[in-house]
Scaffold this motif. Structure first.
Motif, PDB file in Angstrom:
ATOM      1  N   UNK A 151     -15.769  16.800 -33.934  1.00 59.14           N
ATOM      2  CA  UNK A 151     -15.632  16.896 -35.039  1.00 59.14           C
ATOM      3  C   UNK A 151     -16.707  16.004 -35.845  1.00 59.14           C
ATOM      4  N   UNK A 152     -17.133  16.071 -37.125  1.00 59.43           N
ATOM      5  CA  UNK A 152     -18.329  15.411 -37.893  1.00 59.43           C
ATOM      6  C   UNK A 152     -17.453  13.924 -38.032  1.00 59.43           C
ATOM      7  N   UNK A 153     -18.342  13.133 -38.122  1.00 58.15           N
ATOM      8  CA  UNK A 153     -17.873  11.512 -38.054  1.00 58.15           C
ATOM      9  C   UNK A 153     -18.177  11.040 -39.486  1.00 58.15           C
ATOM     10  N   UNK A 154     -18.865  11.958 -40.674  1.00 54.63           N
ATOM     11  CA  UNK A 154     -19.310  11.522 -41.631  1.00 54.63           C
ATOM     12  C   UNK A 154     -18.115  10.979 -42.559  1.00 54.63           C
ATOM     13  N   UNK A 155     -16.920  11.573 -42.323  1.00 58.77           N
ATOM     14  CA  UNK A 155     -15.582  11.213 -43.244  1.00 58.77           C
ATOM     15  C   UNK A 155     -14.605  10.111 -42.386  1.00 58.77           C
ATOM     16  N   UNK A 182     -17.679   7.532 -50.247  1.00 63.70           N
ATOM     17  CA  UNK A 182     -18.952   7.489 -50.587  1.00 63.70           C
ATOM     18  C   UNK A 182     -19.339   7.857 -51.989  1.00 63.70           C
ATOM     19  N   UNK A 200     -22.880   7.129 -36.625  1.00 69.66           N
ATOM     20  CA  UNK A 200     -21.628   7.089 -37.252  1.00 69.66           C
ATOM     21  C   UNK A 200     -20.588   7.270 -36.031  1.00 69.66           C
ATOM     22  N   UNK A 225     -17.614   5.200 -42.470  1.00 69.64           N
ATOM     23  CA  UNK A 225     -19.066   5.308 -41.866  1.00 69.64           C
ATOM     24  C   UNK A 225     -20.102   5.403 -42.514  1.00 69.64           C
ATOM     25  N   UNK A 226     -19.935   5.746 -43.859  1.00 68.72           N
ATOM     26  CA  UNK A 226     -21.362   5.717 -44.746  1.00 68.72           C
ATOM     27  C   UNK A 226     -22.111   4.650 -44.657  1.00 68.72           C
ATOM     28  N   UNK A 261      -6.820  11.676 -45.189  1.00 62.57           N
ATOM     29  CA  UNK A 261      -5.959  10.694 -45.722  1.00 62.57           C
ATOM     30  C   UNK A 261      -5.104  10.270 -44.647  1.00 62.57           C
TER      31      UNK A 261
END
Lengths: 396, 396
Positions: free
Chosen positions: A35-39, A348, A82, A388-389, A59
């Motif tokens: 998975x992406x880690x940006x969120x 973010x 991240x 993570x931002x 959430x």
């Protein structure tokens, strides 16, 4: 064969890896896939020495990592990819958490009493600011091996990163600011000392461009700013009336300077011990107004667009959050989102705000435009919330 | 059994999934494991309809995704989790690329001729600005199914997101700005039209707080700004002398307004057709100075700390890059990093700058303090470079 395959899969699947227990524990609904880690984000659970990994998009909590020691006054930073969180505990513990696999990858106890840290702009060095034995220690972000030890003859506070493999820190006992430049030799930083900063710096703040370092003083009134682009950098006093007004004034909590906000060319900052938010011109440092609020403000945090400022309060008003209109400087909304609101973190681009309600054992999620509750996440006495931002920001 | 297990693994391992060919192709050295996405990026390969997924930390390409159509004038945005790139092609193609698995997950041809797009602040809607048939179409970010179609009787340019599920766009034929608010009903946005913006908007720029929208005009001189916090928003003309100076002046490339920089309270912008960078006061819109440079500037891009501005140029000077000191406004460095420098992208905290050298078929990586070359990545006629940190920014 199926069982064997599943075993093989378990070795590589990130969030499932520790679902059977161990240091990390997956919560129900954990997805067993890349998975992406940006969120993603990490919530400090201050009473239990654990952190909760959370997913902004869903959430929801993803998993919990335990065994991080005393997190009663903890903060963290993220690696540039991240994926890893470096958690700075009060007990001198420096923990590296892999938020994808939900594991405590490494942990060192590097001091007796520590007060925060920072990561260099190339992601290679993690620095920790220590009360006991004082000074700053710097570690390899990959291995957590010690790279440099810089004793300063003082407790240190307000450690922040600056561009070019630099760290900046203030010294409580000696009233100085030290700039550590690790760009030429990580193990032997070039040190620039700025003297005469003022009596007993208790916290500091770096502007997001990494240019201006602002030091709060416990031993006298006013604050000191340092322009790091100047050569040599020199202290400049601003807001000479800022601080504790009467010796007998009860101050329930000295506001963190990270509770300051720079919106446009104006600072909004919590008044010490008063039920007010102060406004100051960033260029001159002069006070330009005050807004009455519901209690002693702790954090005055701008929504990312800067149009609203969200304020939380010290006890006994820490069940209240107020929203100030950045244009009119008036309180436009008073909310009661939960008990013991310790921290607020915006998504973010500012669509949501996540609040830690310590005494309700939950994180509360609000829409920043309608103020409606969008969700809740169970957490054990949550304090700091970190998305993570932050990996991409200077001066944290 | 081992082979069966490996097959099972191949289904879930991100970057290895397409190592055997297909749409995505892994390059040598691709790691077959879960990873963070905060340090990834995507490079447009304009001549071949492909994109290269790159890793900032390793300064390396991870894989290539092909079959994206005409990318001769392409841009992209990222999903909030920094996993998916939405690529807007010149041919009206909207492609969704999974940069973790290196696959073209979905692609729709939604118009005959398109000019860029944006993603809403909640990550749920992707909007595309069209020349043919004009107007804006809005898609579900998950499925790419069309959610809304807003014809405007005009070609559209300068599409940007604004906080609160809004998109803002300018109309070439009718000289208007439309604000589309999808917060109440994604399929039926509330429309605010701002008329009298000026003749033939050719591009626009949103400030990073999502407050001010700046429109460049092809049909007359000057630019128009709109304060989106005002109710109703109204056009205001600034820099009345900005634009093409003589009708016979050769302009090799109309500068993109994304080539503008707001450093502190000052705009730095490429002069049209002249070998100059202009400086303007953001509050008044008045010009405050000029800096002579090596050619017709295309992008004037601030290093994230704002202390330096990096400038690239139109042909025939597109092998040169100059660095301007943001304090003295003087050129401090002239570099020749490669042939056909089309784009510059800074790592999020400004430690490195990545440059696309189209005519050298490579991406060149420089240290932003020493100006030394740190690495190179082979790429086919690279143009735009986009790092995933853009997922967290407003107004792109």
């Amino acid at each position: 064969m199926i069982r064997a395959c599943l075993s093989a899969l378990a070795l590589v699947l990130p969030l499932a890896a520790h679902a059977q227990g161990g240091v990390g524990s997956a919560l129900p609904g954990t997805a067993a896939e890349a998975r992406g880690t940006g969120d993603l984000g990490v919530v400090i659970e201050r009473a239990t020495g654990s952190v909760l990994v959370v997913d902004q998009s869903d959430r929801a909590a993803l998993c919990r990592v335990e065994g991080l020691g005393d997190l009663s006054h903890a903060s963290l930073t993220f690696s540039p990819d991240e994926r890893f969180a470096y958690v700075f505990g009060r007990d001198g513990g420096l923990s590296k958490v892999d938020i994808l696999t939900c594991t405590l990858e490494n942990r060192v106890v590097q001091a007796g009493n520590a007060i925060g840290g920072a990561i260099s702009d190339d992601g290679k060095l993690v620095a920790v600011s220590n009360y006991e034995p004082g000074g700053v220690k710097v570690f390899d972000a990959d291995t957590l091996e010690q790279v440099a030890d810089i004793p300063m003859g003082s407790k240190t506070v307000g450690l922040a990163d600056a561009p070019g493999s630099r760290f900046v820190v203030a010294t409580w006992d000696t009233g100085e600011v030290w700039v550590l430049d690790h760009s030429a030799d990580p193990a032997d930083p070039q040190v620039t000392q700025v003297k005469g900063v003022g009596a007993n710096p208790y916290d500091a703040l770096m502007t997001s461009d990494g240019r201006t370092y602002i030091v709060g003083l416990f031993g006298e009134k006013g604050l000191t700013t340092i322009d790091l682009w100047a050569d040599p950098p020199r202290p400049r006093r601003i807001l000479p009336d800022y601080g504790k007004n009467q010796p007998d004034l009860p101050v329930y909590k000295m506001p963190h300077l990270q509770g300051w906000t720079l919106a446009g060319s104006t600072y909004a900052l919590p008044a010490v011990g008063l039920h007010q938010v102060l406004w100051a011109d960033a260029a001159s440092g002069a006070e330009t107004g005050r807004t009455d609020v519901a209690g002693q403000p702790v954090f005055v945090t701008a929504r990312p667009d800067g149009r609203e400022l969200w304020v939380n309060f010290a006890t006994p008003d820490n069940g209240t959050v107020q929203v100030i209109d950045g244009m009119t400087r008036e309180v436009k909304q008073t909310l009661q989102p939960g008990k013991g609101i310790l921290h607020m973190e915006f998504t973010p681009r500012g669509r949501e705000v996540w609040l830690s309600a310590r005494d309700d054992d939950k994180v509360v999620i609000l829409d920043t435009r309608t103020y409606e509750k969008l969700g809740e996440i169970e957490a054990r006495a949550p304090s700091g919330i970190f998305f993570t931002t932050r990996a991409h920001r200077t001066g944290l």
